[in-house]
Write a protein that holds these residues in place. Structure first.
Motif, PDB file in Angstrom:
ATOM      1  N   ASN A 142      73.477  -0.439  72.036  1.00 30.79           N
ATOM      2  CA  ASN A 142      72.526  -0.091  70.779  1.00 30.79           C
ATOM      3  C   ASN A 142      72.025  -1.148  70.212  1.00 30.79           C
ATOM      4  OD1 ASN A 142      72.298   2.547  70.332  1.00 30.79           O
ATOM      5  ND2 ASN A 142      74.284   2.545  70.850  1.00 30.79           N
ATOM      6  N   VAL A 143      72.482  -2.087  70.214  1.00 30.83           N
ATOM      7  CA  VAL A 143      72.058  -3.976  69.852  1.00 30.83           C
ATOM      8  C   VAL A 143      70.738  -4.232  70.158  1.00 30.83           C
ATOM      9  CG1 VAL A 143      71.987  -6.312  70.741  1.00 30.83           C
ATOM     10  CG2 VAL A 143      73.376  -4.749  71.024  1.00 30.83           C
ATOM     11  N   THR A 144      70.303  -4.390  68.838  1.00 30.73           N
ATOM     12  CA  THR A 144      68.340  -5.019  68.402  1.00 30.73           C
ATOM     13  C   THR A 144      67.909  -6.228  68.432  1.00 30.73           C
ATOM     14  OG1 THR A 144      67.837  -2.395  66.601  1.00 30.73           O
ATOM     15  CG2 THR A 144      67.063  -4.550  66.334  1.00 30.73           C
ATOM     16  N   VAL A 145      67.818  -6.821  68.508  1.00 33.21           N
ATOM     17  CA  VAL A 145      67.119  -7.868  68.705  1.00 33.21           C
ATOM     18  C   VAL A 145      65.262  -8.035  68.082  1.00 33.21           C
ATOM     19  CG1 VAL A 145      66.589  -9.842  69.765  1.00 33.21           C
ATOM     20  CG2 VAL A 145      68.335  -8.658  70.345  1.00 33.21           C
ATOM     21  N   GLY A 146      65.414  -9.072  66.768  1.00 32.42           N
ATOM     22  CA  GLY A 146      63.822  -8.450  66.132  1.00 32.42           C
ATOM     23  C   GLY A 146      62.569  -9.688  67.567  1.00 32.42           C
ATOM     24  N   GLU A 147      61.730  -9.464  67.035  1.00 28.07           N
ATOM     25  CA  GLU A 147      60.516 -10.254  67.622  1.00 28.07           C
ATOM     26  C   GLU A 147      60.855 -12.517  67.515  1.00 28.07           C
ATOM     27  OE1 GLU A 147      55.896  -9.730  66.936  1.00 28.07           O
ATOM     28  OE2 GLU A 147      57.233 -11.717  64.804  1.00 28.07           O
ATOM     29  N   GLY A 148      61.257 -12.882  68.389  1.00 32.45           N
ATOM     30  CA  GLY A 148      61.173 -13.802  69.077  1.00 32.45           C
ATOM     31  C   GLY A 148      62.163 -14.762  68.716  1.00 32.45           C
ATOM     32  N   THR A 149      63.457 -14.005  68.788  1.00 30.30           N
ATOM     33  CA  THR A 149      64.445 -14.707  69.259  1.00 30.30           C
ATOM     34  C   THR A 149      64.875 -14.677  70.376  1.00 30.30           C
ATOM     35  OG1 THR A 149      65.419 -13.131  67.343  1.00 30.30           O
ATOM     36  CG2 THR A 149      67.010 -13.396  68.725  1.00 30.30           C
ATOM     37  N   HIS A 150      65.851 -15.980  70.520  1.00 29.53           N
ATOM     38  CA  HIS A 150      65.853 -16.234  71.965  1.00 29.53           C
ATOM     39  C   HIS A 150      67.833 -16.348  72.070  1.00 29.53           C
ATOM     40  CE1 HIS A 150      66.042 -19.482  74.977  1.00 29.53           C
ATOM     41  NE2 HIS A 150      66.734 -19.017  75.344  1.00 29.53           N
ATOM     42  N   ILE A 158      78.095  -7.918  71.198  1.00 30.42           N
ATOM     43  CA  ILE A 158      78.970  -6.738  71.100  1.00 30.42           C
ATOM     44  C   ILE A 158      77.747  -5.583  70.561  1.00 30.42           C
ATOM     45  CG2 ILE A 158      81.328  -7.221  70.812  1.00 30.42           C
ATOM     46  CD1 ILE A 158      81.111  -6.319  67.913  1.00 30.42           C
ATOM     47  N   GLN A 159      78.592  -4.667  70.743  1.00 36.29           N
ATOM     48  CA  GLN A 159      77.059  -2.924  70.772  1.00 36.29           C
ATOM     49  C   GLN A 159      76.900  -2.983  69.307  1.00 36.29           C
ATOM     50  OE1 GLN A 159      80.100  -2.776  71.607  1.00 36.29           O
ATOM     51  NE2 GLN A 159      81.955  -1.957  70.000  1.00 36.29           N
ATOM     52  N   GLY A 160      75.520  -1.825  69.139  1.00 36.11           N
ATOM     53  CA  GLY A 160      75.450  -1.565  67.573  1.00 36.11           C
ATOM     54  C   GLY A 160      74.741  -2.789  67.150  1.00 36.11           C
ATOM     55  N   ILE A 161      74.950  -4.429  67.122  1.00 32.27           N
ATOM     56  CA  ILE A 161      74.286  -5.258  66.374  1.00 32.27           C
ATOM     57  C   ILE A 161      73.442  -5.415  66.378  1.00 32.27           C
ATOM     58  CG2 ILE A 161      74.687  -8.145  66.227  1.00 32.27           C
ATOM     59  CD1 ILE A 161      77.798  -7.137  65.710  1.00 32.27           C
ATOM     60  N   LYS A 162      73.065  -6.179  65.064  1.00 30.40           N
ATOM     61  CA  LYS A 162      71.365  -6.204  64.677  1.00 30.40           C
ATOM     62  C   LYS A 162      71.364  -7.965  64.579  1.00 30.40           C
ATOM     63  CE  LYS A 162      70.625  -1.641  62.298  1.00 30.40           C
ATOM     64  NZ  LYS A 162      71.240  -0.996  63.447  1.00 30.40           N
ATOM     65  N   ILE A 163      69.903  -7.825  65.525  1.00 32.48           N
ATOM     66  CA  ILE A 163      69.669  -9.458  64.979  1.00 32.48           C
ATOM     67  C   ILE A 163      68.380  -9.637  64.893  1.00 32.48           C
ATOM     68  CG2 ILE A 163      69.238 -11.445  66.486  1.00 32.48           C
ATOM     69  CD1 ILE A 163      72.325 -10.703  68.942  1.00 32.48           C
TER      70      ILE A 163
END
Length: 195
Positions: A142-150, A158-163
């Protein structure tokens, strides 16, 4: 198929294409000193006709710029035979999955992403377009990683994190809190050093 970018990352992608028995027409690169790579020709101009391409450049912003400026590209996705990708995961066009990667059930990976060697993307993760998950990085469920992130080499989330979008997560960082757009994060636990 043409590979756009004739350097180290391009060599890795070429071997993934070969392992999938795909025909490589050559590399395309602006460096006029590069004439061949791995026995394939290097062209210095983009053909005018519509061509099948994988962008073999690690820099997320450059990949985005090339996509936005070249309407005559048709994109494939490449998955190394030694990657374990769930049949219930979604992978966008132009995305490359390297050897040893695990992508688990209901993960959604955007367009033109790099999921690098031995990275792990667990269940229900949502990865935006133009993201690079570096070697040995691990994303829990359940991790979310936004556009263009490295996400740097060996980082753990860890679980559930939003970057957020266009973040840089340093090598070996341990992410235990949500991260805002445009942040640079290092350390264990991860701390923001730049926005």
């Amino acid at each position: 198929m043409y590979l756009l970018g004739a350097s180290g990352h391009g060599k890795v992608i070429a071997e993934i294409a070969e392992s999938n028995a795909l025909l490589i027409d050559g590399f395309i690169d602006t460096d006029l000193h590069k004439l061949s790579l791995l026995g394939y020709p290097v062209f210095h101009q983009i053909p005018r006709e519509i061509i099948e391409v994988i962008i073999a450049i690690g820099n997320n912003k450059i990949r985005q710029k090339l996509v936005n400026n070249n309407a005559n590209f048709k994109y494939s996705k490449l998955i190394h035979p030694n990657a374990n990708v769930s049949s219930r995961a979604l992978l966008g066009q132009g995305t490359v999955v390297m050897a040893g990667v695990a992508v688990n059930v209901d993960a959604s990976i955007g367009d033109h992403c790099i999921i690098n060697t031995n990275a792990s993307v667990d269940h229900d993760c949502v990865i935006g377009d133009f993201v690079h998950i570096s070697p040995n990085a691990a994303l829990a469920g359940n991790v979310t990683v936004g556009e263009g992130t490295h996400i740097g080499i060996g980082a753990a989330v860890i679980q559930g994190i939003k970057i957020g979008k266009w973040c840089t997560i340093g090598a070996g960082a341990v992410i235990i809190r949500d991260i805002q757009d445009g942040s640079t994060v290092v350390g264990n636990p991860g701390r923001i050093i730049n926005k």
